[in-house]
Design a protein around this motif. Structure first.
Motif, short mmCIF file in Angstrom:
data_model
loop_
_atom_site.label_atom_id
_atom_site.label_comp_id
_atom_site.label_asym_id
_atom_site.label_seq_id
_atom_site.Cartn_x
_atom_site.Cartn_y
_atom_site.Cartn_z
N ARG A 143 0.85 -1.19 0.00
CA ARG A 143 0.00 0.00 0.00
C ARG A 143 0.89 1.24 0.00
NH1 ARG A 143 -4.81 -0.13 4.05
NH2 ARG A 143 -5.54 -1.50 2.36
N THR A 144 0.74 2.06 -1.03
CA THR A 144 1.64 3.20 -1.22
C THR A 144 1.23 4.40 -0.36
OG1 THR A 144 0.35 3.97 -3.09
CG2 THR A 144 2.19 2.49 -3.56
N SER A 145 2.07 5.41 -0.32
CA SER A 145 1.82 6.58 0.53
C SER A 145 0.59 7.36 0.08
CB SER A 145 3.04 7.51 0.51
OG SER A 145 3.30 7.93 -0.82
N ASP A 146 0.19 7.21 -1.19
CA ASP A 146 -1.04 7.85 -1.67
C ASP A 146 -2.20 6.87 -1.71
OD1 ASP A 146 0.37 6.54 -3.65
OD2 ASP A 146 -0.18 7.94 -5.24
N ASN A 147 -2.11 5.83 -0.88
CA ASN A 147 -3.21 4.89 -0.66
C ASN A 147 -3.67 4.15 -1.92
OD1 ASN A 147 -3.53 5.29 2.19
ND2 ASN A 147 -4.34 7.32 1.68
N SER A 195 6.55 3.78 2.03
CA SER A 195 6.59 5.24 1.97
C SER A 195 6.63 5.77 0.53
CB SER A 195 7.81 5.76 2.74
OG SER A 195 9.00 5.22 2.19
N GLU A 196 6.83 4.89 -0.46
CA GLU A 196 6.87 5.33 -1.85
C GLU A 196 5.45 5.61 -2.36
OE1 GLU A 196 8.63 2.69 -0.68
OE2 GLU A 196 10.49 3.86 -0.69
N ASP A 197 5.34 6.49 -3.35
CA ASP A 197 4.02 6.75 -3.92
C ASP A 197 3.72 5.74 -5.04
OD1 ASP A 197 5.40 7.62 -6.16
OD2 ASP A 197 5.09 9.75 -5.73
N SER A 212 2.41 -1.36 4.30
CA SER A 212 2.44 0.05 3.90
C SER A 212 3.88 0.47 3.63
CB SER A 212 1.86 0.92 5.02
OG SER A 212 0.48 0.65 5.14
#
Ligand SMILES: [Zn+2]
Length: 315
Positions: free
Chosen positions: A32-36, A82-84, A80
């Motif tokens: 799951r990326t930082s932009d969900n 931290s990458e987008d 999760s």
């Protein structure tokens, strides 16, 4: 990105699903990326690409319930990161059996390189390195390429970029990322540029790297000509058409600020010479008929190679 996988509650962010092929619900892990955005991926592929992710899979992970039409509900671990989503999509395209991403700007390349370093993705990282030094980046943003390569300890790529920086006057180049490198490194870059300019200056005024041979500008009877004062490779001073003399002088001046081989055939230098050659043609001189083709040949096969030779000896 398409379907929502869960209804947003008061505090729950909207979670989207990644674009194909990373929306495959048969995946057995979700990043799951930082932009969900949820990427449905396969542990075996990630484990082969990244020892860091492989180790992570050995740790207990929070899971989410995944609706599966055929098998009912099953739990899939969700990790999760931290990458987008743009960065993860690009990264995964280097790992999955699909076309590599084009990576059309340096920001994307930089983010992928940094993420691959973090996840220790050595093999995929090699392919991204090649993208960093694509001609389009080296020709347009060599300073940024240098900084990215330096910060990621890519010595070969940093050297390539430093050579490409010679295309431009060093003082006219700026990149926000300069704050990421020590002043001492920038000092060495300035010094390298300066020493390459000095090395290129050594090619003048005695053109000892030029064979007189049949270059037409050494024998045109219709062009104004003067002793150039140039001692050629065969050890003679000779007369040269004035336009050639000026072409050489302009090239020498340009090379001092931009000591890169391609500078000697840059449009502003060639346009000037071609106008002069056309004038000779109007007088019926020899330059006018073969000077154009000869100058192209001279600049590419002799002059550029000589600039390359003397500047490649600078460390
Ligand atoms: Zn002529």
């Amino acid at each position: 990105m398409s379907d929502q996988t869960q209804e947003p509650g008061p505090q729950t962010p909207i979670i989207n699903v990644a674009s194909p092929p990373f929306d495959d619900l048969t995946g057995n892990v979700v990043l799951r990326t930082s932009d969900n955005v949820d990427f449905y991926l396969h542990k075996v592929i990630l484990s082969l690409a990244s020892p860091v992710l492989k180790d992570m899979f050995g740790l207990p992970q929070p899971s989410t319930l995944l609706q599966d039409g055929q098998e009912g509900q099953r739990e899939t671990p969700v990790i999760s990161i931290s990458e987008d989503s743009r960065t993860l999509d690009n990264m995964m395209r280097f790992c999955y059996p699909c076309d590599e991403p084009a990576l059309e700007n340096l920001n994307d390349v930089q983010r992928v390189i940094q993420a691959m370093e973090k996840y220790d993705m050595t093999e995929a990282g090699k392919r991204v390195r090649r993208m960093l030094v694509k001609p389009v980046f080296l020709e347009k943003e060599p300073l940024r390429v240098f900084i990215i390569a330096y910060c990621s300890k890519m010595e070969d790529e940093a050297r390539l970029a430093a050579r490409s920086i010679l295309r431009f006057p060093i003082k006219g180049q700026y990149a926000e990322e300069l704050q990421d490198i020590p002043a001492s490194v920038y000092y060495h870059l300035l010094d390298y540029h300066d020493r390459c300019g000095q090395a290129a200056s050594g090619l003048f005024p005695n053109l000892t790297w030029v064979q007189k041979q049949n270059w037409v500008w050494f024998g045109c009877s219709q062009c104004p000509a003067n002793y150039y004062g140039a001692l050629l490779a065969d050890g003679v001073e000779t007369r040269a058409s004035n336009w050639f003399k000026e072409y050489i002088e302009r090239a020498a001046k340009a090379l001092k600020a931009r000591p890169h081989p391609t500078v000697v055939s840059c449009p502003e230098l060639m346009e000037f010479a071609f106008k002069e050659i056309a004038t000779c043609r109007s007088r019926g001189g020899a330059c006018g008929y073969s000077g154009f083709a000869q100058l192209l040949s001279f600049s590419k096969s002799v002059f550029e190679k000589e600039v390359e030779r003397v500047t490649s000896e600078v460390n």
